[in-house]
Design a protein around this motif. Structure first.
Motif, PDB file in Angstrom:
ATOM      1  N   ASN A 126     -22.957  42.052  14.767  1.00 28.31           N
ATOM      2  CA  ASN A 126     -22.329  43.266  14.380  1.00 28.31           C
ATOM      3  C   ASN A 126     -22.955  44.547  15.176  1.00 28.31           C
ATOM      4  N   TYR A 170     -16.238  43.784  12.902  1.00 30.09           N
ATOM      5  CA  TYR A 170     -16.865  42.618  12.849  1.00 30.09           C
ATOM      6  C   TYR A 170     -16.304  41.917  11.725  1.00 30.09           C
ATOM      7  N   ASP A 225     -21.674  38.979   5.646  1.00 29.71           N
ATOM      8  CA  ASP A 225     -21.612  39.448   7.141  1.00 29.71           C
ATOM      9  C   ASP A 225     -23.053  40.068   7.522  1.00 29.71           C
ATOM     10  N   SER A 280     -24.838  45.760  10.038  1.00 30.57           N
ATOM     11  CA  SER A 280     -24.223  46.619  11.216  1.00 30.57           C
ATOM     12  C   SER A 280     -25.590  47.146  11.912  1.00 30.57           C
TER      13      SER A 280
END
Length: 520
Positions: A186, A194, A493, A496
Motif C-alpha cells: 500500500n 489499494y 488492509d 499506507s
C-alpha cells in the motif's frame, strides 16, 4: 535420573505406546538472515464469512514480517526463488497428505522509472516548458493505479497455485481466466487505490468453492514484542491482567507490530477436500481433525553471476516451517532453532524436552519470585497442542507422534466475531472454534500460550496454582491495531506508506476499529 532423562524416557514411551499417539517473527538464526523465507504466522480455521452452504476452511501463511510500509522504491515482492507451501495431514501421522504450492514471478513494466509504482489522479503530462526531446502533453506520471493492468503498476507479480494430493499435482486456475496477480504494498493514496487492488486480488477458481489471495497485508499478529524479549519485561509487570483488563477490547500496552505489513498467502477450500474420508465429519468423528503447517524452501544451488542475475537450480530444500504459534519462538532453544526450522514435524520427538519442560515457564516462575506457580514436568498437560488429543481431536483419535502442527477439528462450527461465544482466548475463553483448535486471525495467541504453557491451566489444579494469576496471564495487548475483514481472506488492509503509524510504548492503545483509532 535427571529431569531431562526422565522426559526423554517419557517421550520414548509415548512414541511407542498406544497413547503415542507464537507467531514467529525472525525467531530462528537462519531466518534472521533470510527474512524473505521467514514464516511469521500460520492460520487455519472454519470460514465464518460468505454465503456458501459448503463448510470451508481458510488457510493462511504470512511471511517476511515487520515490513515498513514506507520502504520504497522496491517495497516487498514475494521471492520468486522460494517455494511456498501449506501442508495438511489428515491421517494423524504428521506427514503431509495434501499440499498447496505457490510460486511467484516478477515483471518490471516501468524499467526506466526510479520506483516500482507511480500514479496520480488523471495522470500528469509534460507542461508547455518541457525541454526537448519530450514534447508538451507527453504522459509523464501514469493515472492512479486501481487495477492490475494499469500502467503505473510497474512491478507486477503473478503466481501459480498447485494442489498435490495422492501424489498427483493439479493446477488451480483462475475462474475468469488469465493469471493470479498478487496485491502490491500500500504505497499511498495518491499512487494507488489499494483497497480496489485488494478486492481484485481475491480470486475465485475453476475448482469449486476454492478461492485464493496473495499480497501485502496488515500484520495480523499483535504482541508487546519489545517487552517480551527484554527478558520478559512487559509493560504489564507482572504479566497478570485484572478481570476488567482481561475482558476489554482494547490494549493496555503497545502493539509492537502495529503499523507494519507482511506478505500473506491465503486459500479457502471445502472441508470435504481436506478430510481423509472426503466428507464433512462431525466433531466427534476421529476423522474430523487435520494438522496444518507451512514451509518455505529454496533451490539447492544459486550461482551469483554479476553483472548478470543469479541463477538457481536443483531440488528444493526447506528453510523454515511453522505450525503452532510461538513454539519455535518461545519454546525451542536457540541452538536448536535452525534444525527445528529445517526438519519435519514427524521428527519432533527430538525437541520434546522443549515442549514438555518449557524454559519460558521456568523464566516467568523465577522472575516473579514464584508468584506464578508452574506445574511439575513432564508437562503432559501440553500434549493436546503437540498430538491429536482431546479437547481438540475427538476421543479415540490416534494421537500420532509429538509434532508441531496446528490441529483443527473441522467438525466444530465457526463462531464469527461479534457472536456471544466468540472469544479472543479461544478454547480457554469457552469458544470451541478458537486456538488451539486451529487459529483465527483474532485469537490472542500470546495470552493463550502464556496461560497454557506458563500458567498451566490444563494441568490445574496443582500446588500453588491460582486461577487469578496463572489463569489471567497476559501482555496487555488484547487486539490488533487494524480491523480485520469479515470474509475471505479475513486479513486487514496493509498500512499506507504515506500515513502509517506505529504505536509506541506509553501511547494510547488501539481498539481494532471499535473505538480510538490507531492510524490517522
Amino acid at each position: 535420573m535427571t529431569a531431562r532423562l526422565v522426559i526423554l524416557v517419557l517421550v520414548a514411551a509415548v512414541a511407542s505406546s498406544p497413547l503415542a499417539d507464537a507467531a514467529n517473527h525472525r525467531e530462528a538464526p537462519i531466518t534472521a538472515l533470510d527474512h524473505k523465507a521467514d514464516i511469521s504466522d500460520v492460520f487455519a480455521f472454519r470460514s465464518y464469512g460468505g454465503s456458501s452452504s459448503a463448510p470451508r476452511v481458510t488457510l493462511i501463511m504470512s511471511v517476511d514480517p515487520l515490513l515498513e510500509p514506507a520502504n520504497g522504491p522496491n517495497w516487498f515482492p514475494f521471492d520468486p526463488d522460494i517455494l511456498y507451501e501449506i501442508k495438511i495431514d489428515n491421517n494423524n501421522d504428521a506427514v503431509e497428505d495434501i499440499v498447496f504450492q505457490f510460486r511467484f514471478t516478477t515483471e518490471q513494466r516501468l524499467p526506466n522509472l526510479f520506483q516500482g509504482y507511480a500514479g496520480v489522479g488523471g495522470g500528469a503530462v509534460a507542461p508547455g516548458n518541457s525541454p526537448p526531446p519530450v514534447p508538451p502533453g507527453t504522459l509523464i506520471v501514469p493515472p492512479r493505479i486501481d487495477s492490475f493492468d494499469d500502467v503505473g503498476l510497474g512491478q507486477r507479480q503473478r503466481y501459480t497455485v498447485t494442489m498435490v494430493k495422492g501424489g498427483v499435482a493439479t493446477p488451480i486456475t483462475r475462474a475468469a481466466g488469465g493469471p493470479f496477480f498478487a496485491v502490491p504494498a500500500n504505497v499511498g493514496p495518491r499512487t494507488m487505490d489499494y483497497t480496489a487492488l485488494f478486492n481484485a486480488g481475491i480470486h475465485t477458481t475453476t475448482t469449486p468453492n476454492v478461492k485464493v489471495f496473495a499480497g501485502t497485508t496488515d500484520d495480523a499478529f499483535w504482541i508487546d514484542l519489545g517487552g517480551a524479549f527484554d527478558t520478559f519485561n512487559t509493560s504489564k509487570a507482572p504479566p497478570i491482567l485484572s478481570v476488567s483488563d482481561d475482558a476489554a477490547v482494547q490494549n493496555f500496552a503497545a502493539d509492537t507490530v502495529s503499523g507494519y505489513a507482511v506478505n500473506s498467502i491465503a486459500i479457502e477450500v471445502p472441508v470435504s477436500l481436506l478430510t481423509r474420508t472426503g466428507a464433512v465429519e462431525a466433531a466427534t468423528s476421529t476423522a474430523a481433525t487435520i494438522g496444518v503447517w507451512a514451509t518455505t524452501s529454496r533451490p539447492r544451488t544459486t550461482v551469483r553471476r554479476s553483472p548478470l542475475p543469479p541463477a538457481s537450480s536443483g531440488t528444493f530444500f526447506q528453510v523454515q516451517r511453522m505450525g503452532n504459534p510461538l513454539i519455535n519462538e518461545l519454546l525451542v532453544g536457540t541452538g536448536s532453532k535452525d534444525r527445528f526450522s529445517m526438519d519435519q514435524p514427524k521428527n519432533d520427538s527430538q525437541f520434546a524436552s522443549f515442549f514438555l519442560d518449557p524454559a519460558i515457564a521456568r523464566v516467568v516462575n523465577a522472575l516473579t519470585g514464584g508468584a506464578v506457580a508452574i506445574p511439575v514436568p513432564p508437562r503432559l498437560d501440553l500434549l493436546p497442542v503437540v498430538t491429536y488429543a482431546p479437547p481438540i481431536a475427538a476421543t479415540g483419535t490416534p494421537p500420532g507422534p509429538i509434532a508441531d502442527v496446528l490441529r483443527l477439528n473441522t467438525g466444530v462450527a465457526p463462531t464469527p466475531p461479534g457472536s456471544p461465544v466468540a472469544s479472543r482466548l479461544g478454547l480457554l475463553g469457552g469458544d470451541p472454534a478458537g486456538f488451539p483448535n486451529g487459529r483465527r486471525v483474532f485469537d490472542d495467541v500470546t495470552d493463550i500460550t502464556l496461560r497454557l504453557v506458563v500458567g498451566g491451566v490444563l494441568a490445574a489444579p496443582f500446588p500453588g496454582f491460582d486461577p487469578n494469576i496463572g489463569g489471567r496471564l497476559g501482555d496487555g495487548v488484547n487486539v490488533n491495531d487494524a480491523p480485520y475483514r469479515t470474509d475471505f481472506p479475513y486479513l486487514a488492509d496493509a498500512p499506507s506508506g504515506r500515513s502509517r503509524r506505529h504505536i509506541d510504548p506509553g501511547e494510547a492503545g488501539c481498539t481494532a476499529g471499535l473505538g480510538a483509532a490507531c492510524a490517522p
